[in-house]
Design a protein around this motif. Structure first.
Motif, mmCIF file in Angstrom:
data_model
loop_
_atom_site.group_PDB
_atom_site.id
_atom_site.type_symbol
_atom_site.label_atom_id
_atom_site.label_comp_id
_atom_site.label_asym_id
_atom_site.label_seq_id
_atom_site.Cartn_x
_atom_site.Cartn_y
_atom_site.Cartn_z
ATOM 1 N N LYS A 266 0.866 -1.257 0.048
ATOM 2 C CA LYS A 266 -0.130 -0.018 -0.038
ATOM 3 C C LYS A 266 0.902 1.294 0.039
ATOM 4 O O LYS A 266 1.831 1.378 0.702
ATOM 5 N N THR A 267 0.250 2.240 -0.770
ATOM 6 C CA THR A 267 1.094 3.555 -0.814
ATOM 7 C C THR A 267 -0.085 4.708 -0.503
ATOM 8 O O THR A 267 -1.174 4.537 -0.968
ATOM 9 N N LYS A 268 0.359 5.639 0.157
ATOM 10 C CA LYS A 268 -0.414 6.664 0.319
ATOM 11 C C LYS A 268 -0.945 7.441 -1.003
ATOM 12 O O LYS A 268 -0.332 7.697 -1.665
ATOM 13 N N ASP A 269 -2.309 7.644 -0.965
ATOM 14 C CA ASP A 269 -2.760 8.377 -2.393
ATOM 15 C C ASP A 269 -3.302 9.633 -1.546
ATOM 16 O O ASP A 269 -4.334 9.442 -0.897
ATOM 17 N N SER A 270 -2.787 10.870 -2.053
ATOM 18 C CA SER A 270 -3.548 12.103 -1.592
ATOM 19 C C SER A 270 -3.443 12.165 -0.140
ATOM 20 O O SER A 270 -4.610 11.932 0.402
ATOM 21 N N PRO A 271 -2.478 12.217 0.443
ATOM 22 C CA PRO A 271 -2.408 12.104 2.057
ATOM 23 C C PRO A 271 -3.324 13.029 2.674
ATOM 24 O O PRO A 271 -3.352 14.471 2.437
ATOM 25 N N SER A 272 -3.950 12.592 3.634
ATOM 26 C CA SER A 272 -5.152 13.399 4.302
ATOM 27 C C SER A 272 -4.487 14.482 5.467
ATOM 28 O O SER A 272 -3.561 13.996 6.096
ATOM 29 N N PRO A 273 -4.696 15.760 5.587
ATOM 30 C CA PRO A 273 -4.096 16.474 6.497
ATOM 31 C C PRO A 273 -4.455 15.714 8.078
ATOM 32 O O PRO A 273 -5.375 15.057 8.003
ATOM 33 N N THR A 274 -3.705 16.205 9.136
ATOM 34 C CA THR A 274 -3.973 15.514 10.266
ATOM 35 C C THR A 274 -5.118 16.497 11.024
ATOM 36 O O THR A 274 -5.731 15.964 12.073
ATOM 37 N N ALA A 275 -5.321 17.471 10.549
ATOM 38 C CA ALA A 275 -6.456 18.337 11.162
ATOM 39 C C ALA A 275 -7.517 18.835 10.016
ATOM 40 O O ALA A 275 -6.932 19.149 8.727
ATOM 41 N N SER A 276 -8.801 19.190 10.343
ATOM 42 C CA SER A 276 -9.735 19.824 9.329
ATOM 43 C C SER A 276 -9.337 21.064 8.931
ATOM 44 O O SER A 276 -8.313 21.631 9.656
ATOM 45 N N GLN A 277 -10.026 21.833 7.940
ATOM 46 C CA GLN A 277 -9.372 23.074 7.487
ATOM 47 C C GLN A 277 -9.341 24.235 8.540
ATOM 48 O O GLN A 277 -8.896 25.142 8.612
ATOM 49 N N VAL B 46 -4.802 1.149 -6.657
ATOM 50 C CA VAL B 46 -6.125 1.996 -6.738
ATOM 51 C C VAL B 46 -6.075 3.475 -6.535
ATOM 52 O O VAL B 46 -5.025 3.977 -5.918
ATOM 53 N N LYS B 47 -6.358 4.192 -7.526
ATOM 54 C CA LYS B 47 -6.352 5.706 -7.546
ATOM 55 C C LYS B 47 -7.788 6.514 -7.716
ATOM 56 O O LYS B 47 -8.297 6.235 -8.379
ATOM 57 N N ASN B 48 -7.701 7.367 -6.880
ATOM 58 C CA ASN B 48 -9.083 8.483 -7.030
ATOM 59 C C ASN B 48 -8.442 9.727 -7.609
ATOM 60 O O ASN B 48 -7.809 10.358 -6.772
ATOM 61 N N VAL B 49 -8.865 10.263 -8.569
ATOM 62 C CA VAL B 49 -8.563 11.533 -9.028
ATOM 63 C C VAL B 49 -9.800 12.667 -8.650
ATOM 64 O O VAL B 49 -10.794 12.272 -8.985
ATOM 65 N N PHE B 50 -9.426 13.703 -8.184
ATOM 66 C CA PHE B 50 -10.418 14.566 -7.907
ATOM 67 C C PHE B 50 -9.982 15.964 -8.719
ATOM 68 O O PHE B 50 -9.110 16.582 -8.373
ATOM 69 N N GLU B 51 -11.137 16.094 -9.790
ATOM 70 C CA GLU B 51 -10.808 17.433 -10.619
ATOM 71 C C GLU B 51 -11.669 18.426 -10.140
ATOM 72 O O GLU B 51 -12.684 18.368 -10.008
ATOM 73 N N SER B 52 -11.141 19.812 -9.846
ATOM 74 C CA SER B 52 -11.675 21.001 -9.554
ATOM 75 C C SER B 52 -12.345 20.907 -8.337
ATOM 76 O O SER B 52 -13.677 21.315 -8.113
ATOM 77 N N TRP B 53 -11.884 20.186 -7.245
ATOM 78 C CA TRP B 53 -12.461 20.073 -5.999
ATOM 79 C C TRP B 53 -12.072 21.102 -5.004
ATOM 80 O O TRP B 53 -11.890 20.890 -3.853
ATOM 81 N N LYS B 54 -11.928 22.450 -5.300
ATOM 82 C CA LYS B 54 -11.670 23.589 -4.760
ATOM 83 C C LYS B 54 -12.575 24.542 -5.334
ATOM 84 O O LYS B 54 -12.694 24.843 -6.572
ATOM 85 N N THR B 55 -13.452 25.351 -4.465
ATOM 86 C CA THR B 55 -13.963 26.498 -5.137
ATOM 87 C C THR B 55 -13.605 27.992 -4.558
ATOM 88 O O THR B 55 -13.783 28.924 -5.284
ATOM 89 N N GLY B 56 -12.694 28.120 -3.584
ATOM 90 C CA GLY B 56 -12.346 29.348 -3.090
ATOM 91 C C GLY B 56 -13.149 29.871 -1.654
ATOM 92 O O GLY B 56 -12.696 30.757 -1.162
ATOM 93 N N ASP B 57 -14.154 28.997 -1.462
ATOM 94 C CA ASP B 57 -14.924 29.328 -0.389
ATOM 95 C C ASP B 57 -14.417 28.569 0.780
ATOM 96 O O ASP B 57 -14.549 27.271 0.399
ATOM 97 N N PRO B 58 -14.023 28.775 1.935
ATOM 98 C CA PRO B 58 -13.613 28.049 2.928
ATOM 99 C C PRO B 58 -14.421 27.040 3.375
ATOM 100 O O PRO B 58 -14.130 26.004 3.988
#
Length: 223
Positions: free
Chosen positions: A48-59, A74-86
């Protein structure tokens, strides 16, 4: 939801009723009567290898997140998953982590993974646990790449949002756990899934999925 064989769909049929359907049409990734699907799946394979390591804390820094690892195939690709709104971006980040956590649980055969109740709540939690158990019962996992795209976030209030998004499963397949054989299926409109989810922010600052429904072959997601 990665492509699956009918037995797993049948195993999850009972759990499908636990989800609040808001997409219309047949459920798929969260319980389908179609030919197959995955709930943001994963595979059991090898190292296993880490795919898109998650931060240890929420935003907002208020909660630690469980470490999640995906298999190398296994790979999950996330396209345009940011809006600029916190607020929207915090919800999208936890939705991504929920997808990866579900994949990892399927890969490990862990229907009681600690990450599942971290990212799911209520009826969605019960449904996710049954979905993961269905893969284990049938001796199946998943492999390949799933592309998640076109997310649309709607704020209901300060602690609740709705997220619609598409998944391209044309390069994602089921795999037999024992033999490692991949069941490659033809690419059709059913390879594309529209997800409709609701996320509620808990006291620890985690955006938990409380509703999840899906529709395979929805015109919003098909090429």
């Amino acid at each position: 939801m990665k492509r699956r064989t009918l037995p797993v769909v049948a195993a999850f049929a009972a759990a499908a009723s636990l989800f609040l359907t808001a997409c219309g049409g047949g459920d798929d990734g969260s319980g389908s009567s179609e030919d197959g699907g995955k709930i943001a799946g994963a595979d059991e394979g090898g190292g296993k290898t880490k795919d898109s390591p998650s931060p240890t804390a929420s935003q907002d820094g208020s909660a630690d997140h469980p470490a999640v690892e995906l298999p190398a195939d296994v790979k999950n690709v996330f396209e345009s998953w940011k809006t600029g709104d916190p607020v929207k971006d915090a919800a999208l980040a936890d939705a991504r982590r929920r997808i990866d956590a579900t994949d990892a649980a399927i890969a490990d055969g862990e229907s009681e993974s600690k990450a599942i109740p971290f990212y799911y709540k209520g009826e969605a939690l019960v449904g996710a646990a049954e979905w993961i158990s269905g893969f284990k019962k049938e001796g199946l996992s998943v492999t390949g790449t799933t592309r998640y795209y076109a997310p649309q976030v709607t704020k209901h209030n300060a602690t609740a949002v709705g997220i619609l998004y598409c998944a391209d499963e044309s390069k994602a397949y089921t795999k037999n756990r024992k033999t490692g054989k991949t069941d490659k299926t033809p690419v059709t409109d059913k390879s594309y899934v529209l997800y409709n989810t609701r996320l509620d922010k808990n006291k620890q600052g985690v955006w938990q999925t409380t509703m999840l429904s899906s529709e395979r072959g929805n015109a919003k997601c098909t090429p």
